[in-house]
Design a protein around this motif. Structure first.
Motif, PDB file in Angstrom:
ATOM      1  N   UNK A  89       0.876  -1.158   0.071  1.00  0.00           N
ATOM      2  CA  UNK A  89       0.033   0.086  -0.201  1.00  0.00           C
ATOM      3  C   UNK A  89       1.041   1.230  -0.102  1.00  0.00           C
ATOM      4  N   UNK A  90       0.359   2.463  -0.211  1.00  0.00           N
ATOM      5  CA  UNK A  90       1.112   3.736  -0.134  1.00  0.00           C
ATOM      6  C   UNK A  90       0.589   4.429   0.954  1.00  0.00           C
ATOM      7  N   UNK A  91       1.447   5.112   1.783  1.00  0.00           N
ATOM      8  CA  UNK A  91       0.903   6.150   2.870  1.00  0.00           C
ATOM      9  C   UNK A  91       0.019   7.215   2.468  1.00  0.00           C
ATOM     10  N   UNK A  92      -1.093   7.222   2.931  1.00  0.00           N
ATOM     11  CA  UNK A  92      -2.152   8.150   2.517  1.00  0.00           C
ATOM     12  C   UNK A  92      -1.952   9.701   2.713  1.00  0.00           C
ATOM     13  N   UNK A  93      -1.376   9.776   4.109  1.00  0.00           N
ATOM     14  CA  UNK A  93      -0.872  11.216   4.610  1.00  0.00           C
ATOM     15  C   UNK A  93      -0.105  10.999   5.334  1.00  0.00           C
ATOM     16  N   UNK A  94       0.799  12.212   5.994  1.00  0.00           N
ATOM     17  CA  UNK A  94       1.904  11.681   7.144  1.00  0.00           C
ATOM     18  C   UNK A  94       1.175  11.277   8.456  1.00  0.00           C
ATOM     19  N   UNK A  95       1.698  10.432   9.082  1.00  0.00           N
ATOM     20  CA  UNK A  95       1.048  10.175  10.277  1.00  0.00           C
ATOM     21  C   UNK A  95       2.494   9.372  11.266  1.00  0.00           C
ATOM     22  N   UNK A  96       2.204   9.436  12.427  1.00  0.00           N
ATOM     23  CA  UNK A  96       3.107   8.815  13.432  1.00  0.00           C
ATOM     24  C   UNK A  96       2.295   7.583  13.990  1.00  0.00           C
ATOM     25  N   UNK A  97       3.197   6.537  14.032  1.00  0.00           N
ATOM     26  CA  UNK A  97       2.766   5.226  14.670  1.00  0.00           C
ATOM     27  C   UNK A  97       3.819   4.657  15.451  1.00  0.00           C
ATOM     28  N   UNK A  98       3.527   4.294  16.630  1.00  0.00           N
ATOM     29  CA  UNK A  98       4.652   3.863  17.572  1.00  0.00           C
ATOM     30  C   UNK A  98       5.699   4.744  17.496  1.00  0.00           C
ATOM     31  N   UNK A  99       5.547   6.039  17.557  1.00  0.00           N
ATOM     32  CA  UNK A  99       6.566   6.886  17.491  1.00  0.00           C
ATOM     33  C   UNK A  99       7.528   6.853  16.132  1.00  0.00           C
ATOM     34  N   UNK A 117       5.648   8.058   9.428  1.00  0.00           N
ATOM     35  CA  UNK A 117       5.330   7.533   8.165  1.00  0.00           C
ATOM     36  C   UNK A 117       5.085   8.514   6.916  1.00  0.00           C
ATOM     37  N   UNK A 118       5.804   8.933   6.083  1.00  0.00           N
ATOM     38  CA  UNK A 118       5.475   9.999   5.098  1.00  0.00           C
ATOM     39  C   UNK A 118       4.720   9.865   4.193  1.00  0.00           C
ATOM     40  N   UNK A 119       3.788  10.566   3.527  1.00  0.00           N
ATOM     41  CA  UNK A 119       2.672  10.451   2.520  1.00  0.00           C
ATOM     42  C   UNK A 119       3.357   9.857   1.353  1.00  0.00           C
ATOM     43  N   UNK A 120       2.890   8.790   0.757  1.00  0.00           N
ATOM     44  CA  UNK A 120       3.419   8.238  -0.727  1.00  0.00           C
ATOM     45  C   UNK A 120       4.278   7.376  -0.391  1.00  0.00           C
ATOM     46  N   UNK A 121       4.765   6.810   0.739  1.00  0.00           N
ATOM     47  CA  UNK A 121       5.838   5.846   0.787  1.00  0.00           C
ATOM     48  C   UNK A 121       5.049   4.389   0.903  1.00  0.00           C
TER      49      UNK A 121
END
Length: 424
Positions: free
Chosen positions: A302-312, A315-319
């Motif tokens: 999958x691709x990251x939809x928008x920047x978010x932080x998980x477990x510190x 994740x940058x958008x589009x990765x």
């Protein structure tokens, strides 16, 4: 505020190097698992297919991966998989309301009545196969079962196929799922196979819409040909063909699981004895353990939809993000003795839809969990009954080992059996 955000994010373990696509092909099912082990982390950064990528595994990782606010499927699959395995504009590449609506089209043919029809068709095809095998010196199970599955899939989906075309169609559908991870001629076989089958199914769909072909009402061919999108339009011919193939191809791919079922029946005779009682619950447990234990699909993307932080971790958008399916099904944090074959582990199993993910995880209706999972289980139960209870056969000496590198993995000998006799 920004200072806080920075201090609250961890450095993600990182695999050094320009690109690791070759390592992925060399290590196959173990690629993500090996690195989760060496980094002692369920998350790491790498570069694959010329892009920055994040690999994740485990139950929590699966939960976040199937969060549609955080990840999207559109444009995520590598082109080589689109051209062979998935086809363009199929349900796997949709997001949001469009995905939900298209998924409902698939779920509409998964009713108890339709699944019962599928079970009856599968039994009938196995019956005919056993008659044929009794006359044969030896049976290469993987190849024979592919044909059983192709006939079953076409009949269930309402797709008329001429007897002299069955072998060719079987070969083409198999090439679609055997070729995405290959290079050179084998890969192009898959692309050419997809083009051929899409063209043929497309013509069939046009004939349905022109009233020249009338498949039974609840079949995939009928439902998909007349399905309307959210704007009220029929799907274009090419997309409809892709979705009909999304019924046929995965059913033929169950041949991989059935081959491993035969292997399990052969390798674990004490479990086979328990099957002879005809206990429906134990058969279901056995099938689930085959799906957990043996390699089927290594990961989903999958691709990251928008920047978010998980477990510190940021994740940058589009990765590009890969979820480790095989490794999650063998994760010692989820499963006791994950490398032992033990159907009994499913006796009291109340697992989440994110801990047992041979065909992906999450919710069937809303999410990207494979709609064909119920189909797979029902077809495998019928096949298991034949392999364990309804025929006698010998398994001659052969190479029953299987690779953890080749995707999909198939026992090297393709499981040869001989002296097949129907049990009376």
């Amino acid at each position: 505020m920004e200072m806080n955000e920075v201090s609250n994010t961890n450095q993600m373990p990182r695999e050094e190097g320009i690109d690791h696509s070759l390592s992925l092909m060399r290590e196959g099912y173990m690629y993500i698992m090996n690195r989760r082990h060496s980094f002692n982390s369920n998350i790491f950064k790498t570069r694959l297919f010329g892009k920055k990528a994040i690999c994740i595994g485990g139950k929590e990782a699966a939960e976040v991966f199937y969060d549609t606010e955080k990840f999207k499927r559109k444009d995520a699959a590598p082109n080589r998989a689109v051209q062979t395995l998935f086809g363009k504009n199929g349900v796997q590449a949709l997001d949001g309301q469009n995905h939900k609506h298209r998924k409902e089209m698939f779920m509409s043919i998964m009713s108890p009545d339709e699944l019962e029809k599928l079970t009856d068709i599968t039994k009938n095809q196995w019956e005919m196969a056993v008659d044929k095998w009794e006359q044969m010196d030896k049976v290469v199970l993987y190849e024979e079962v592919q044909e059983i599955m192709c006939r079953t899939a076409c009949q269930w989906a309402g797709v008329p196929v001429q007897e002299d075309e069955v072998k060719k169609l079987t070969k083409d559908l198999v090439a679609m799922f055997e070729s995405p991870a290959t290079v050179g001629p084998a890969h192009w076989l898959g692309r050419n196979a997809r083009n051929r089958v899409e063209k043929w199914i497309g013509e069939l769909i046009n004939e349905v819409r022109d009233g020249k072909v009338n498949p039974p009402e609840n079949t995939a061919l009928h439902r998909f040909a007349w399905h309307r999108d959210l704007e009220g339009n029929h799907l274009d011919t090419e997309t409809t063909a892709v979705e009909v193939i999304n019924i046929l191809r995965p059913i033929v791919a169950i041949a991989i699981f059935i081959n491993f079922t035969a292997l399990a029946v052969h390798h674990y005779p004490e479990e086979r004895e328990k099957l002879e009682t005809g206990d429906e619950k134990y058969a279901q447990m056995f099938v689930q353990e085959v799906r957990r234990f043996y390699p089927f699909f290594p990961f989903v993307v999958a691709l990251v939809k928008k920047d978010f932080t998980w477990n510190s971790y940021k994740f940058e958008e589009g990765t590009l993000t890969l979820l480790d399916l095989y490794g999650t099904n063998h994760d010692p944090e989820i499963w006791d003795n994950p490398d032992e074959f033990s159907p009994d582990r499913f006796a009291e199993w109340e697992g989440s839809p994110f801990s047992f993910i041979p065909q992906g995880g999450g919710d069937y209706f809303m999410g990207h969990r494979c709609a064909g999972e119920w189909v797979t289980i029902e077809v495998m139960k019928v096949s298991l009954d034949y392999l364990a209870n309804r025929m006698n056969y010998e398994v001659p000496d052969q190479d029953l080992s299987f690779s953890m590198v080749s995707i999909p993995s198939i026992p090297h000998s393709k499981v040869v059996i001989k002296n097949v006799k129907r049990r009376i």
